[in-house]
Design a protein around this motif. Structure first.
Motif, short mmCIF file in Angstrom:
data_model
loop_
_atom_site.label_atom_id
_atom_site.label_comp_id
_atom_site.label_asym_id
_atom_site.label_seq_id
_atom_site.Cartn_x
_atom_site.Cartn_y
_atom_site.Cartn_z
N ASP A 132 0.84 -1.26 0.03
CA ASP A 132 0.10 0.05 0.04
C ASP A 132 0.94 1.15 0.08
O ASP A 132 1.41 1.45 1.02
CB ASP A 132 -0.88 -0.01 1.28
CG ASP A 132 -1.98 1.00 1.37
OD1 ASP A 132 -2.27 1.69 0.05
OD2 ASP A 132 -2.42 1.53 2.16
N TYR A 133 1.10 1.87 -1.30
CA TYR A 133 2.01 3.05 -1.41
C TYR A 133 0.93 4.19 -1.80
O TYR A 133 0.28 3.82 -2.55
CB TYR A 133 3.23 2.88 -1.83
CG TYR A 133 3.20 2.24 -3.42
CD1 TYR A 133 2.94 3.23 -4.53
CD2 TYR A 133 3.25 0.96 -3.51
CE1 TYR A 133 2.97 2.78 -5.63
CE2 TYR A 133 3.14 0.69 -4.77
CZ TYR A 133 3.08 1.47 -6.03
OH TYR A 133 2.79 1.06 -7.33
N PRO A 134 1.29 5.40 -1.51
CA PRO A 134 0.33 6.60 -2.27
C PRO A 134 0.51 6.49 -3.67
O PRO A 134 1.71 6.30 -4.29
CB PRO A 134 1.10 7.86 -1.67
CG PRO A 134 1.79 7.36 -0.53
CD PRO A 134 2.10 6.08 -0.73
N GLY A 135 -0.31 6.44 -4.43
CA GLY A 135 -0.40 6.53 -6.00
C GLY A 135 -0.50 5.05 -6.63
O GLY A 135 -0.48 5.01 -7.61
N LEU A 138 -2.86 2.85 -6.48
CA LEU A 138 -4.08 2.60 -7.53
C LEU A 138 -4.23 3.67 -8.86
O LEU A 138 -4.73 3.17 -9.79
CB LEU A 138 -5.49 3.02 -6.83
CG LEU A 138 -6.62 3.13 -7.37
CD1 LEU A 138 -7.11 1.50 -7.89
CD2 LEU A 138 -8.06 3.54 -6.52
N HIS A 139 -3.46 4.67 -8.58
CA HIS A 139 -3.28 5.72 -9.64
C HIS A 139 -2.70 4.91 -10.97
O HIS A 139 -3.08 4.92 -12.04
CB HIS A 139 -2.80 6.87 -9.30
CG HIS A 139 -2.61 7.99 -10.48
ND1 HIS A 139 -1.30 8.25 -10.95
CD2 HIS A 139 -3.41 8.70 -11.25
CE1 HIS A 139 -1.41 9.04 -12.03
NE2 HIS A 139 -2.54 9.54 -12.17
N LEU A 147 -4.76 2.17 -12.33
CA LEU A 147 -5.75 2.95 -13.45
C LEU A 147 -4.96 3.62 -14.58
O LEU A 147 -5.78 3.54 -15.73
CB LEU A 147 -6.58 4.16 -12.62
CG LEU A 147 -7.32 3.49 -11.56
CD1 LEU A 147 -8.26 4.50 -10.89
CD2 LEU A 147 -8.25 2.16 -11.73
N GLU A 177 -13.98 -0.29 -6.15
CA GLU A 177 -14.62 -0.18 -4.65
C GLU A 177 -13.38 -0.93 -4.16
O GLU A 177 -12.83 -1.95 -4.29
CB GLU A 177 -15.57 -1.12 -4.43
CG GLU A 177 -16.19 -1.02 -3.16
CD GLU A 177 -17.56 -1.69 -2.93
OE1 GLU A 177 -18.25 -1.68 -3.77
OE2 GLU A 177 -17.80 -1.98 -1.70
N SER A 178 -12.86 -0.23 -3.00
CA SER A 178 -11.89 -1.06 -2.10
C SER A 178 -12.40 -1.75 -1.17
O SER A 178 -13.68 -1.35 -0.75
CB SER A 178 -10.79 0.18 -1.75
OG SER A 178 -11.52 1.02 -0.90
N ARG A 179 -11.89 -2.88 -0.98
CA ARG A 179 -12.32 -3.52 0.20
C ARG A 179 -11.21 -4.28 1.02
O ARG A 179 -10.01 -4.44 0.52
CB ARG A 179 -13.15 -4.92 -0.33
CG ARG A 179 -14.34 -4.77 -0.89
CD ARG A 179 -15.39 -4.41 -0.06
NE ARG A 179 -15.72 -5.80 0.92
CZ ARG A 179 -16.20 -5.46 2.21
NH1 ARG A 179 -16.54 -4.35 2.75
NH2 ARG A 179 -16.14 -6.51 2.76
N LYS A 236 -9.08 -8.53 4.92
CA LYS A 236 -9.37 -9.37 6.11
C LYS A 236 -7.90 -9.83 6.63
O LYS A 236 -7.86 -10.55 7.60
CB LYS A 236 -10.26 -10.44 5.79
CG LYS A 236 -11.38 -9.82 5.31
CD LYS A 236 -12.66 -10.97 5.62
CE LYS A 236 -13.95 -10.34 5.37
NZ LYS A 236 -14.98 -11.24 5.88
N LYS A 237 -6.89 -9.81 5.93
CA LYS A 237 -5.72 -10.34 6.46
C LYS A 237 -5.03 -9.30 7.42
O LYS A 237 -4.35 -9.66 8.50
CB LYS A 237 -4.63 -10.53 5.37
CG LYS A 237 -4.78 -11.82 4.61
CD LYS A 237 -3.83 -12.08 3.63
CE LYS A 237 -4.51 -13.05 2.51
NZ LYS A 237 -4.42 -12.85 1.14
N LYS A 238 -5.21 -8.01 7.18
CA LYS A 238 -4.69 -7.00 8.09
C LYS A 238 -5.45 -5.72 7.79
O LYS A 238 -5.82 -5.55 6.57
CB LYS A 238 -3.33 -6.73 7.56
CG LYS A 238 -2.20 -5.86 8.42
CD LYS A 238 -0.89 -5.64 7.85
CE LYS A 238 -0.19 -4.58 7.77
NZ LYS A 238 0.21 -4.05 6.59
N LEU A 239 -5.86 -4.92 8.72
CA LEU A 239 -6.47 -3.77 8.59
C LEU A 239 -5.69 -2.77 7.84
O LEU A 239 -4.61 -2.59 8.07
CB LEU A 239 -7.06 -3.32 10.06
CG LEU A 239 -8.16 -2.21 10.18
CD1 LEU A 239 -9.28 -2.96 9.68
CD2 LEU A 239 -8.38 -1.67 11.64
N TYR A 277 -5.77 -3.34 1.51
CA TYR A 277 -7.19 -3.37 0.70
C TYR A 277 -6.83 -4.24 -0.75
O TYR A 277 -5.86 -4.27 -1.18
CB TYR A 277 -7.53 -1.95 0.35
CG TYR A 277 -8.23 -1.56 1.38
CD1 TYR A 277 -9.52 -1.12 1.70
CD2 TYR A 277 -7.55 -0.76 2.48
CE1 TYR A 277 -10.21 -0.59 2.42
CE2 TYR A 277 -8.10 -0.22 3.51
CZ TYR A 277 -9.50 -0.06 3.69
OH TYR A 277 -10.34 0.42 4.70
#
Lengths: 289, 289
Positions: A213-216, A218-219, A222, A236-238, A241-244, A247
């Motif tokens: 998870d790093y900024p950008g 998803l960008h 896309l 949609e991000s979900r 369930k492995k770690k809060l 996503y």
């Protein structure tokens, strides 16, 4: 005859399934819970599952998506939309005013429904039936069954046409939901292919898990779609369930996998380290009254 | 004392609210439906609403988001997460085996709960209580109330600690949900500011409406965040309800509005023709057992 697992008789899912399978020889197999729906198809007892997936009162959208991802491995075979219309249902004969004619709102003592259906009709209930007691039950089908079982008390239910007809009750007023433009999306999932005429377009649904998870991040994903001018109709991000805070993304693409552009975009996304799971590439059917 | 509107006593929302307001002088005002929760705060009868917003069994996430956007104009004041744990609740005294000791699964004849809570405990029910009849009710609180009202029948419910304690029933087994890592997000919304110590970080939630739906539109919006290395923790498209296929986006940003970068990114997004509505900039509280 092919079979489809669906939530209980008289639920909104049942109504949407009966609409969708008009003219298609399919036997509906009613299941108590959404888990039973999925498991029935996963075990091979039924060919497909009917799954409400967006804007629904039949269960929880996120739970249904989680099941589709974590608990079963069943490809999406079709999608359709169905208007999320609720109706006021009762016995016209016991609700008619002294001067006859149509039903009299003041004769309704209690309205029964599913809590979410009730909330969707909040303004209607407040303006038309402010005096009526409200009672919530586990489904709109159960509400209609309860009204049927208790004649002479002035009870009414909010629910489907289908359940009203099944129990021989009258639809007193159609479309009592506060917003008109409410559509629910349904998916047909299962190993057996499905096709019928009338699709408006094809869609592909994928699940993308980012390497970290790093900024950008998803960008960047896309970008692979944007420069190809591939249109996305839902994202949609979900939580994984492995770690809060970890996503994955559901992405619906307005294109069949059977093209040049889409497999190329997916290959690119995989090349930058993302996991891509194809949930299905399938026809989408519009609502046709 | 400040007041907060919340779903009925003994619901999951009630339990999460009691946890969140520990040590904070707030009076909870119980409401029948989520619509009543929002309306109560919008009318000024209560200072805040407690709204389950992700991964919840207390209603429909999309309905709650729609209310927040369409029906009321109440800023988000805080966010917290609460573990979505369900428990098996009953009377230990009537479920003890012949040799005494703990409760005996075979003595449970029926399990009552909310349909979604039931689905979340599907594997537990199938493996531990395969013989028990399952009955769904409108809430877990209602299930526990029903078990309380019917002693001597071997009935059990799936629900919260809070409701079990309120009705003097025993928690037979804790944490019977199939997945451990299930957290529900709650929002506190209202005109009155809220603050308490212990926030882990600040977040900002915005709603972006695109001027028109064209391929790459969302990608262009996300560019404004990506090149500033602003992290997004959630993104979700929702239909606008004006036209099918017309979407807006909910975006959660891991940053307070009270910085240089975020207002600049929002100004840029507005400059390319998007509408941006700020739903709130607020502290986020982690779960601390």
């Amino acid at each position: 005859m092919p079979t489809a697992a669906v939530l209980p008789k008289g639920t909104f899912s049942d109504e949407a399934a009966r609409y969708f399978f008009q003219g298609v020889p399919v036997e509906l197999k009613y299941q108590k819970m959404i888990a039973d729906v999925f498991k029935s198809t996963a075990r091979g007892d039924t060919d497909w599952s009917v799954v409400p997936i967006e804007n629904t009162i039949d269960g929880s959208v996120s739970l249904h998506m989680d099941w589709l991802v974590h608990e079963v491995d069943l490809p999406i075979r079709a999608e359709w939309v169905f208007p999320a219309i609720q109706n006021l249902v009762g016995r016209r004969s016991e609700l008619t005013g002294a001067e006859g004619g149509d039903w009299d709102p003041s004769k309704i003592t209690k309205v029964l429904s599913h809590p979410v259906a009730m909330a969707q009709c909040y303004e209607f209930l407040r303006s038309r039936l402010p005096h009526a007691e409200l009672e919530t039950l586990s489904s709109t089908a159960e509400a209609i069954r309860t009204v049927h079982a208790n004649p002479g008390l002035g009870w009414a239910a909010i629910g489907t046409h289908t359940a009203a007809a099944d129990y021989g009750l009258d639809v007193l007023q159609e479309g009592v939901t506060d917003h008109d433009n409410n559509y629910t999306r349904f998916l047909l999932v299962g190993d057996k292919p499905f096709d019928k005429p009338g699709a408006s377009h094809y869609k592909t649904s994928i699940l993308i898990t980012l390497p970290e998870d790093y900024p950008g991040a998803l960008h960047q994903v896309l970008s692979a779609f944007a420069w190809r001018r591939v249109n996305l109709s839902r994202i949609e991000s979900r939580p994984t369930k492995k770690k809060l805070g970890n996503y994955y993304f559901f992405i619906d693409i307005e294109m069949s996998l059977d093209t040049v552009l889409l497999p190329a975009a997916i290959a690119e996304i995989e090349a930058i380290g993302c996991q891509v799971r194809i949930l299905g590439s399938y026809p989408s059917y519009p609502y046709e009254g």
